[in-house]
Design an enzyme around this catalytic site. Structure first.
Site, mmCIF file in Angstrom:
data_model
loop_
_atom_site.group_PDB
_atom_site.id
_atom_site.type_symbol
_atom_site.label_atom_id
_atom_site.label_comp_id
_atom_site.label_asym_id
_atom_site.label_seq_id
_atom_site.Cartn_x
_atom_site.Cartn_y
_atom_site.Cartn_z
ATOM 1 N N PRO A 127 0.383 -1.370 0.084
ATOM 2 C CA PRO A 127 -0.469 -0.199 -0.456
ATOM 3 C C PRO A 127 1.332 1.775 -0.081
ATOM 4 C CG PRO A 127 0.007 -1.396 2.210
ATOM 5 C CD PRO A 127 0.721 -2.133 1.387
ATOM 6 N N HIS A 128 0.423 2.428 -0.681
ATOM 7 C CA HIS A 128 1.539 3.498 -0.492
ATOM 8 C C HIS A 128 0.014 5.272 -0.849
ATOM 9 C CE1 HIS A 128 0.831 1.283 -5.057
ATOM 10 N NE2 HIS A 128 1.625 3.000 -5.100
ATOM 11 N N ALA A 129 0.964 5.933 -1.239
ATOM 12 C CA ALA A 129 0.222 7.551 -0.898
ATOM 13 C C ALA A 129 0.855 8.238 -0.853
ATOM 14 C CB ALA A 129 -1.215 7.151 0.289
#
Length: 154
Positions: free
Chosen positions: A65-67
């Protein structure tokens, strides 16, 4: 770029179980807040927004997951090992137990991509994942992730 540049020992956690993907994203938010001083709610919101574009479960029990977040000046990471895997809508439909979350500045184009490539390449290593799954101590997990310095992005 090296994993030791984006991950610090306090950003690693072993969790017995998460009841759902949503709960896991909240756990990541809590870890990002305690380890990096990031706003937990903003982290969770940004991760959920990214997940709505497509799941970040890359297969073989791994999720990335990345943002992008405003107000941070460099790429930062958090790593979680789940004792009991959780469904993450992965491409191979297998539940995940190794989660490496990345948080990048909104304007970080190349750095974010380099970090994502580095983490992805590292966690495709079957031997590395086996070592990670065999350990429950955060300090040991950090040493495993950062000691193999041939894991570098171009």
């Amino acid at each position: 770029m090296k994993l030791s540049q984006i991950l610090k020992p306090e950003a690693i956690k072993v969790i017995a179980s998460a009841s759902s993907k949503k709960r896991l994203l909240h756990d990541i938010g809590e870890l990002a807040q305690s380890a990096h001083g990031l706003d937990q709610n903003r982290v969770v919101e940004a991760l959920q927004e990214r997940e709505s574009l497509g799941p970040t479960g890359v297969g073989h029990g791994v999720a990335l997951p990345h943002a992008r977040l405003s107000g941070i000046d460099k790429v930062q990471g958090a790593f979680i090992v789940l004792e009991r895997p959780v469904d993450f809508n992965s491409i191979d439909r297998l539940p995940v137990d190794l989660i490496f979350a990345l948080f990048a500045p909104e304007e970080a184009g190349v750095e974010h991509l380099k970090a994502l490539a580095l983490v992805s390449r590292s966690l495709r290593d079957v031997a590395l994942c086996k070592k990670l799954r065999a350990n429950q101590d955060a300090a040991t997990l950090y040493a495993i992730l950062t000691s193999d310095q041939n894991m570098q992005a171009a």
